[in-house]
Design an enzyme around this catalytic site. Sequence first.
Site, short mmCIF file in Angstrom:
data_model
loop_
_atom_site.label_atom_id
_atom_site.label_comp_id
_atom_site.label_asym_id
_atom_site.label_seq_id
_atom_site.Cartn_x
_atom_site.Cartn_y
_atom_site.Cartn_z
N ASP A 16 39.22 -17.51 47.97
CA ASP A 16 38.42 -17.16 49.15
C ASP A 16 39.30 -17.05 50.40
O ASP A 16 40.33 -17.74 50.50
CB ASP A 16 37.35 -18.25 49.35
CG ASP A 16 36.22 -17.77 50.25
OD1 ASP A 16 36.17 -16.57 50.58
OD2 ASP A 16 35.40 -18.62 50.65
N ASN A 64 28.70 -10.11 44.92
CA ASN A 64 29.59 -9.34 45.81
C ASN A 64 29.18 -7.87 45.97
O ASN A 64 29.67 -7.19 46.88
CB ASN A 64 31.05 -9.41 45.34
CG ASN A 64 31.72 -10.74 45.63
OD1 ASN A 64 32.65 -11.17 44.93
ND2 ASN A 64 31.27 -11.44 46.67
#
Length: 238
Positions: A16, A64
Amino acid sequence: MTDAPTGPRHVAIIMDGNGRWAQQRGRPRLLGHRAGARRVREIVEACPDFGVEYVTIFAFSTENWKRTQAEVSGLMTLFRRYIEGEAQNLLKEGVRVRFIGDRVRLDKKLRDLMHWIEALTAHNAKVNLTIALNYGGRDEVARATKRLARDVAAGRLDPEDVCDETLPRYLDTHVLPDPDLVIRTSGEARISNFLLWQSAYAEYEFVDTLWPDFTRARFEEVLARYGGRDRRFGGVRA
Ligand code: FPP
């Protein structure tokens, strides 16, 4: 009593912070993803030096798709380029590549490349790199349950035999050991639907470093901290 190995055999990583890394530099988010892809190589190549046999990375989640079309298609292009561009190096470094996740929604060119690199590296055994692409833990359990239900309906599996050892055989990860350590970069402390079933007894490390800055040295520090953990798997210390 023999000493247990101190290092994790299987490390799973939530990579991330690419977007913030780019933002901090006033650059487009995709630039952060490209920098993140370069870090993947460094970390995968470090694994054998630290005794890590399996590394599983979260590249694209089932959630996503909610990102802008430009970012999604940029990421898909990046995955294709990664496979094409890294193939020879992965082969040379003894890395076996596998993918987990639902491939159905991915475009055919990418799916073909995924299949190609899996076959190309199938005889490698130094490091096992698993890339989670269009992966979600809940989605994986749901797809596994569907396959299991089909076996029950077809008489291949007795419902009485369904237990916590049966279901994992239907998961995308059925050939992998459970992760010992899950690392998330960028300071967020959540697991975001990653390896939900498999991480039941994993240790977690949440580090502030953004993924594109997660160097081999940072990786080594995290692994050293893991060495000090007392894993009891629900039992008590002998
Ligand atoms: C999360 O950061 C990262 C992703 C959704 C993509 C991960 C992809 C890579 C590291 C690219 C390379 C991967 C391979 C396998 C070639 P974010 O965009 O959510 O960052 P932010 O939270 O700072 O916005």
